[in-house]
Structures are given as C-alpha cells and as structure tokens.
Enzyme design. Structure first.
Site, short mmCIF file in Angstrom:
data_model
loop_
_atom_site.label_atom_id
_atom_site.label_comp_id
_atom_site.label_asym_id
_atom_site.label_seq_id
_atom_site.Cartn_x
_atom_site.Cartn_y
_atom_site.Cartn_z
N HIS A 60 -56.25 19.03 -61.97
CA HIS A 60 -57.45 19.40 -61.19
C HIS A 60 -58.68 19.46 -62.09
CE1 HIS A 60 -56.27 20.31 -57.07
NE2 HIS A 60 -55.27 21.08 -57.46
N CYS A 76 -50.72 21.53 -52.34
CA CYS A 76 -51.98 21.89 -52.99
C CYS A 76 -52.83 22.63 -51.98
CB CYS A 76 -52.70 20.61 -53.45
SG CYS A 76 -54.26 20.93 -54.27
N LEU A 77 -53.45 23.74 -52.41
CA LEU A 77 -54.26 24.52 -51.48
C LEU A 77 -55.46 23.72 -50.98
CD1 LEU A 77 -54.16 28.00 -53.26
CD2 LEU A 77 -52.89 27.27 -51.22
N HIS A 82 -50.08 20.14 -62.75
CA HIS A 82 -50.83 19.99 -61.49
C HIS A 82 -52.22 20.63 -61.63
CE1 HIS A 82 -50.90 20.23 -56.88
NE2 HIS A 82 -51.96 20.92 -57.25
N GLU A 83 -52.27 21.84 -62.19
CA GLU A 83 -53.56 22.53 -62.30
C GLU A 83 -54.46 21.88 -63.36
OE1 GLU A 83 -54.16 24.35 -59.90
OE2 GLU A 83 -52.08 24.60 -59.28
N GLN A 91 -61.41 24.17 -57.35
CA GLN A 91 -60.97 24.35 -55.96
C GLN A 91 -61.78 25.42 -55.23
OE1 GLN A 91 -56.58 24.43 -57.20
NE2 GLN A 91 -56.50 23.62 -55.14
N GLY A 133 -50.82 28.40 -57.89
CA GLY A 133 -51.75 27.93 -58.91
C GLY A 133 -53.08 27.60 -58.27
#
Ligand code: NI
Length: 178
Positions: free
Chosen positions: A140, A94-95, A136-137, A51, A46
């Site tokens: 963000h 998380c990236l 989660h996304e 990000q 994701g």
C-alpha cells in the site's frame, strides 16, 4: 484518537506512493493511534496511512488470534529487506476493496526494517499470516494493491465492479447486486 474514513477503490489516491517520514513525532503518534482505532473498528488486521488518505509511509497491524489479547504493531518507513524463495498462499482481503477476497501467493517469510514509535530502527523476521500482512501493507505504501497479483481478467472484473458502484453512488442510486 479518532475514527477516520477509509478510502476505497476506485479512489486514485490508493495508487500514490507514500512519502518517507522524516521524524517520528507527536503527529505520527496521533496518526498511528487513529489508524489503530480505525483498523479495529472496521474490523481489519492491517491498515496503511494512505487508506485514510494520508500519503505517509506508516502501517499498523494486529494479527493476534481472536481469543488472544490485542497485539498492535506500528511501523514507520517499513521496507522488505529479504524475502524467502518459498511462497505461501493466503486468501486476502483489503479494507479499501470491501467484500472481495482472493488467494494470493507471496514469499512465505520476510525480513522487514522499519522505525518504531520511538523512531528507532528495528528489524523483524516474520512468517505465516504476519509475513503476508506485512507485504500487503508495505505494498500500500508503494501504491500496490493485492488485486495487482491476480490474473488480468479477475483484476479488470473487480476494478469494473467498483467503478460501476462509484458511478451509481454519484447518481444517488444504490449499487446493484451482480
Ligand atoms: Ni489492504
């Protein structure tokens, strides 16, 4: 399509609420394509536009298992409109917080409304990994990170680790191992 650099903690832009997208036009399609390419390359399941430093409410996901064909999903202005009282726990990463994983409990099922690639409003009901990934996304897009659900001690420890690594990078040094 192009790979875009992913911003990481402690970059303050990760805390910005993203802007609502007014029109799903060619620029949004190009953004989605770049996000998918960047997500697959990372690799991750994701990615939210913030990000890659674009403060727009756009997310992409693919929770297909390794052996299954890719199943990319793109959502504009996604919003949780219902969540179950029951919770599920997944180990999240998380990236933008590389090499850090912790268990987080979230509603196990959610209903999400969004605009699709054609700008048409859709709703999806999700459970399992997709439900967690969606939450989660979407977090963000509101400047929320999964570490916000951890104990204060754990959150402060991870924030400090990334602040220290950033300072060392500024000084031209390599981050040390703990
Ligand atoms: Ni993330």
């Amino acid at each position: 399509m192009a790979l875009r650099p992913i911003i990481c903690l402690p970059d303050p832009r990760l805390r910005l609420p993203s802007e609502t997208v007014e029109v799903v036009d060619a620029s949004i399609h190009a953004l989605m394509d770049d996000m998918l390419e960047t997500m697959y390359e990372a690799p991750g399941i994701g990615l939210a536009a913030i990000q890659i430093a674009v403060p727009k409410r756009v997310i992409v996901l693919d929770v297909a298992k390794n052996d299954d064909p890719p199943a990319p999903m793109c959502m504009v202005n996604p919003e949780v409109i219902w969540s179950s009282p029951e919770k599920s726990t997944y180990e999240e990463g998380c990236l933008s917080i590389p090499d850090y994983h912790e268990e987080v409990a979230r509603p196990s099922r959610v209903k999400v409304a969004y605009l699709d690639r054609n700008g048409v409003r859709q709703e999806i009901e999700a459970d399992g990994l997709l439900a967690t990934c969606l939450q989660h996304e979407i977090d963000h897009t509101n400047g929320v990170l999964f570490v916000d659900y951890l104990s204060r001690l754990k959150r402060e420890r991870v924030m400090k680790k990334f602040q220290k690594a950033a300072r060392l990078r500024e000084l031209g040094g390599e981050p040390e191992e703990e």
